[in-house]
Design an enzyme around this catalytic site. Structure first.
Site, PDB file in Angstrom:
ATOM      1  N   GLU A   1      -1.873   0.166  -8.924  1.00 45.73           N
ATOM      2  CA  GLU A   1      -3.329   0.008  -8.863  1.00 45.73           C
ATOM      3  C   GLU A   1      -3.990   1.300  -8.384  1.00 45.73           C
ATOM      4  O   GLU A   1      -3.540   1.903  -7.410  1.00 45.73           O
ATOM      5  CB  GLU A   1      -3.618  -1.152  -7.903  1.00 45.73           C
ATOM      6  CG  GLU A   1      -5.066  -1.497  -7.704  1.00 45.73           C
ATOM      7  CD  GLU A   1      -5.207  -2.810  -6.911  1.00 45.73           C
ATOM      8  OE1 GLU A   1      -4.500  -3.787  -7.227  1.00 45.73           O
ATOM      9  OE2 GLU A   1      -6.004  -2.851  -5.965  1.00 45.73           O
TER      10      GLU A   1
ATOM     11  N   GLU B   1      -5.379 -12.667  -5.991  1.00 46.99           N
ATOM     12  CA  GLU B   1      -5.040 -11.817  -4.840  1.00 46.99           C
ATOM     13  C   GLU B   1      -5.377 -12.579  -3.566  1.00 46.99           C
ATOM     14  O   GLU B   1      -6.524 -12.993  -3.372  1.00 46.99           O
ATOM     15  CB  GLU B   1      -5.843 -10.516  -4.911  1.00 46.99           C
ATOM     16  CG  GLU B   1      -5.638  -9.642  -3.686  1.00 46.99           C
ATOM     17  CD  GLU B   1      -6.153  -8.219  -3.867  1.00 46.99           C
ATOM     18  OE1 GLU B   1      -7.005  -7.996  -4.754  1.00 46.99           O
ATOM     19  OE2 GLU B   1      -5.676  -7.346  -3.123  1.00 46.99           O
TER      20      GLU B   1
ATOM     21  N   GLU C   1     -11.640  -2.309  -8.942  1.00 49.21           N
ATOM     22  CA  GLU C   1     -12.346  -2.860  -7.783  1.00 49.21           C
ATOM     23  C   GLU C   1     -13.524  -1.985  -7.382  1.00 49.21           C
ATOM     24  O   GLU C   1     -14.423  -2.444  -6.686  1.00 49.21           O
ATOM     25  CB  GLU C   1     -11.378  -3.039  -6.607  1.00 49.21           C
ATOM     26  CG  GLU C   1     -10.846  -1.747  -6.030  1.00 49.21           C
ATOM     27  CD  GLU C   1      -9.934  -1.988  -4.836  1.00 49.21           C
ATOM     28  OE1 GLU C   1      -8.750  -2.242  -5.049  1.00 49.21           O
ATOM     29  OE2 GLU C   1     -10.419  -1.913  -3.697  1.00 49.21           O
TER      30      GLU C   1
ATOM     31  N   ASP D   1     -14.075  -7.015  -9.177  1.00 46.21           N
ATOM     32  CA  ASP D   1     -14.246  -7.886  -8.015  1.00 46.21           C
ATOM     33  C   ASP D   1     -15.529  -8.668  -8.254  1.00 46.21           C
ATOM     34  O   ASP D   1     -16.588  -8.063  -8.493  1.00 46.21           O
ATOM     35  CB  ASP D   1     -14.335  -7.037  -6.736  1.00 46.21           C
ATOM     36  CG  ASP D   1     -14.329  -7.892  -5.484  1.00 46.21           C
ATOM     37  OD1 ASP D   1     -15.154  -8.826  -5.394  1.00 46.21           O
ATOM     38  OD2 ASP D   1     -13.505  -7.635  -4.587  1.00 46.21           O
TER      39      ASP D   1
ATOM     40  N   ASP E   1      -0.497  -0.566  -4.615  1.00 48.86           N
ATOM     41  CA  ASP E   1      -1.900  -0.136  -4.624  1.00 48.86           C
ATOM     42  C   ASP E   1      -2.024   1.236  -3.952  1.00 48.86           C
ATOM     43  O   ASP E   1      -1.680   1.404  -2.786  1.00 48.86           O
ATOM     44  CB  ASP E   1      -2.743  -1.164  -3.857  1.00 48.86           C
ATOM     45  CG  ASP E   1      -4.238  -0.914  -4.015  1.00 48.86           C
ATOM     46  OD1 ASP E   1      -4.610   0.081  -4.670  1.00 48.86           O
ATOM     47  OD2 ASP E   1      -5.020  -1.713  -3.474  1.00 48.86           O
TER      48      ASP E   1
ATOM     49  N   LYS F   1       0.824  -1.215   0.000  1.00 50.35           N
ATOM     50  CA  LYS F   1       0.000   0.000   0.000  1.00 50.35           C
ATOM     51  C   LYS F   1       0.856   1.263   0.000  1.00 50.35           C
ATOM     52  O   LYS F   1       1.895   1.334   0.667  1.00 50.35           O
ATOM     53  CB  LYS F   1      -0.877   0.016   1.252  1.00 50.35           C
ATOM     54  CG  LYS F   1      -1.953  -1.041   1.231  1.00 50.35           C
ATOM     55  CD  LYS F   1      -3.091  -0.677   0.291  1.00 50.35           C
ATOM     56  CE  LYS F   1      -4.028  -1.829   0.106  1.00 50.35           C
ATOM     57  NZ  LYS F   1      -5.169  -1.516  -0.738  1.00 50.35           N
TER      58      LYS F   1
ATOM     59  N   HIS G   1     -10.026  -8.559  -8.627  1.00 47.84           N
ATOM     60  CA  HIS G   1      -9.693  -8.100  -7.281  1.00 47.84           C
ATOM     61  C   HIS G   1     -10.388  -9.038  -6.288  1.00 47.84           C
ATOM     62  O   HIS G   1     -11.486  -9.518  -6.558  1.00 47.84           O
ATOM     63  CB  HIS G   1     -10.211  -6.670  -7.117  1.00 47.84           C
ATOM     64  CG  HIS G   1     -10.145  -6.141  -5.719  1.00 47.84           C
ATOM     65  ND1 HIS G   1     -11.212  -6.212  -4.839  1.00 47.84           N
ATOM     66  CD2 HIS G   1      -9.141  -5.538  -5.056  1.00 47.84           C
ATOM     67  CE1 HIS G   1     -10.851  -5.656  -3.693  1.00 47.84           C
ATOM     68  NE2 HIS G   1      -9.601  -5.234  -3.786  1.00 47.84           N
TER      69      HIS G   1
HETATM   70 MG    MG Z   1      -6.932  -2.139  -4.350  1.00 48.29          MG
END
Ligand code: MG
Length: 391
Positions: free
Chosen positions: A230, A343, A256, A279, A204, A175, A306
């Site tokens: 991402e 993921e 997502e 997703d 991300d 992240k 996702h």
């Molecule tokens: Mg994400």
């Protein structure tokens, strides 16, 4: 066969001092909205809808609106029922909560169809290109006593990243976006140093930048050999995506927070992304995911779902990913180039790890796709009751 009963289950697990942050918010709990559909022939199905947003509105869409349309209907026609649910909610739906509710029902219908026919969902979708899927760990969020004090967390962050590699992962998504760009670049560099150069890293941003700052961030990340970035900018900013994609030397992923073929049409045809990340529990379920993948493929965009949520969400994603062809075809599939990956969220979540009787274990860096009928998984009723807050 007829649909007899549709029930929703809201599950919630407070995380206490295990709470963590993305660039957008704290995660003080894990929650999931599950739907259970029973039929007159004794066959049932499970689905999940939504990500980490409040699950109550999604449950309400099912209980107060959609379930009434479906009772008495033949469940062995998920796409017909999808079209009907979408058409009847179009004027006030199209995105968000209603599509998450439709996603949950759709997954449960595919589960029922698989059980009725004695086949795993991936067979019903056309067959599996793989029976086990290379997995990447999702972790390295902001945590610790003071998540905003990046310097005191650098060592812990490196240890966390190394822990994933020691557990067998060869790919890791981390992240950025909560802290100033310079500090987040230092975090990313500490992770790269901890895992070495052989581990594939993805980053991300959770749409934390405007286009200008996204380019600044990604330019810094380029030196660390990152495979894809991402959600650099907000999903609504198609122009921003195009700008960033034209300025950086890194694949751009997003999806997502996007819904249905119509939402992805805009992202894909405008040339915003290299990787679409619908997703399954959000985009419209397995029925809609197939259409999104076909659309993406026709535009040269790779689709890699996702995954968040409970074991049901993970199982649904594994069935979907099993059916993705290598893209483009080569005689030797290469993970992160043309062989898709799943993921595998590594943040604390008993709903992912304990809710199913089956356990998803990492074997040679891969997770095996459940091969039983339907989703191929069974809910552990004791765990369901333990975390149930509203039925
Ligand atoms: Mg994400």
């Amino acid at each position: 066969m007829k649909i007899l009963k549709i029930e929703t289950y809201i599950l919630r697990v407070p995380l206490g001092n295990e709470r963590f942050y993305s660039s957008q918010c704290a995660f003080p709990e894990r929650n999931s909205m599950l739907v259970h559909i029973e039929t007159d022939e004794g066959i049932d199905g499970w689905g999940e809808g939504g990500q980490y947003g409040p699950p109550e509105p999604v449950a309400s869409c099912i209980n107060d609106v959609l379930a009434k349309q479906l009772i008495g209907r033949d469940p062995l026609q998920p796409m017909v029922l999808w079209d009907e649910m979408y058409a009847s909610t179009r004027d006030f739906g199209q995105k968000g909560t209603y599509i998450e509710a439709i996603s949950a029902i759709d997954i449960a219908l595919w589960d029922i169809m698989g059980k009725a026919l004695g086949k795993p969902i991936y067979t019903l979708l056309g067959g599996a290109h793989r029976k086990s899927v290379p997995a990447y760990a999702t972790g390295c969020y902001y945590r610790g006593e003071d998540p905003f004090d990046y310097r005191s967390n650098l060592h812990r962050l490196g240890e966390e990243a190394k822990g994933y590699v020691d557990a067998g992962f060869r790919m890791l998504k981390i992240k950025v976006g909560l802290l100033p760009i310079e500090q987040d670049l230092e975090r990313a560099a500490a992770i790269r140093q901890a895992v070495g150069n052989d581990v594939k890293l993805f980053v991300d941003c959770n749409h934390s930048y405007n286009a200008f700052n996204a380019v600044k961030m990604i330019s810094g990340l380029e030196k660390l050999g990152i495979v894809f970035v991402e959600e650099p900018v907000i999903p609504e900013d198609l122009e921003g995506y195009k700008y960033v994609r034209s300025k950086v030397n890194m694949a751009i992923a997003c999806g997502e927070c996007e819904y249905t073929r119509y939402g992805f049409k805009n992202l894909i045809t405008a040339g915003c992304i290299d990787i679409a990340q619908p997703d399954i529990c959000v985009c419209g379920g397995l029925s809609e995911w197939m259409k999104i993948m076909a659309l993406a493929q026709a535009f040269g965009v790779w689709t890699i779902p996702h995954v968040w949520g409970s074991g049901i969400a993970l199982a649904a994603a594994l069935h979907a990913i099993a059916t993705i062809p290598e893209f483009p075809h080569t005689a030797n599939r290469v993970v992160t180039q043309n062989e898709p990956m799943v993921e595998y969220d590594r943040n604390p979540n008993p709903l992912r790890d304990l809710l199913l009787k089956e356990k998803f274990e990492l074997v040679n860096g891969c997770v095996v796709v459940p091969a039983g009928p339907g989703l191929g998984v069974e809910i552990d009723r004791k765990i369901l009751e333990k975390y149930l807050v509203r039925k």
